[in-house]
Design a protein around this motif. Structure first.
Motif: not given
Length: 150
Positions: A95-96, A98-99, A134, A136-141, A144
């Motif tokens: 998770l460190d 980025p996808y 991922r 959560v990471e994609i939604q945050a990106k 942004k």
């Protein structure tokens, strides 16, 4: 992303391919790679994590792949299968990273080792895995990006 880590992934594709095709002992394959200095320019600790971590997590990795592939995992071209397994492993366990980095590295591995067009297949599947693993990471990106354009 460091070249040494990219080289570790390249070596892992080759080692996993050999393991998939021969069923040889992991330690024997790893010893062969060390003796032939195929890990000289690679981050050995990362190669080790991938090469030993993927077989250990194989059931979970292949179950994840089965949700998104159009055939049994064992029927996927062995080179593409090794690359997909690395990508899924990284999406689930690193998770460190980025996808997008995982996807780009996997696409480059497919361009390097796979058949013509296999990078599109790898990208399509790993993109779907990323949407699930991922989210959560994609939604945050995406948030942004829309905030920046708004």
């Amino acid at each position: 992303m460091s070249q040494a880590r990219t080289n570790a992934r390249k070596a892992a594709v080759q080692a996993l391919y050999q393991w998939q095709m021969t069923g040889q002992n992991l330690s024997a394959i790893e010893m062969q790679f060390l003796e032939e200095e195929r890990l000289r320019d690679a981050q050995k600790s990362y190669f080790n994590e991938l090469f030993h971590g993927i077989p250990k997590s194989l059931d979970v990795i292949d179950e994840t792949l089965m949700q998104f592939v159009d055939r049994p995992v064992e029927a996927i071209d062995p080179v593409e299968r090794a690359i997909l397994r690395i990508g899924v492993y990284e999406l689930m366990n690193r998770l460190d990273m980025p996808y997008r980095v995982v996807l780009n590295e996997s696409i480059n591995l497919a361009k390097c080792f796979g058949a013509d067009g296999s990078h599109r297949y790898v990208n399509g599947i790993l993109d779907k895995v990323a949407q699930q693993k991922r989210a959560v990471e994609i939604q945050a990106k995406n948030r942004k990006a829309s905030d920046a354009s708004g």
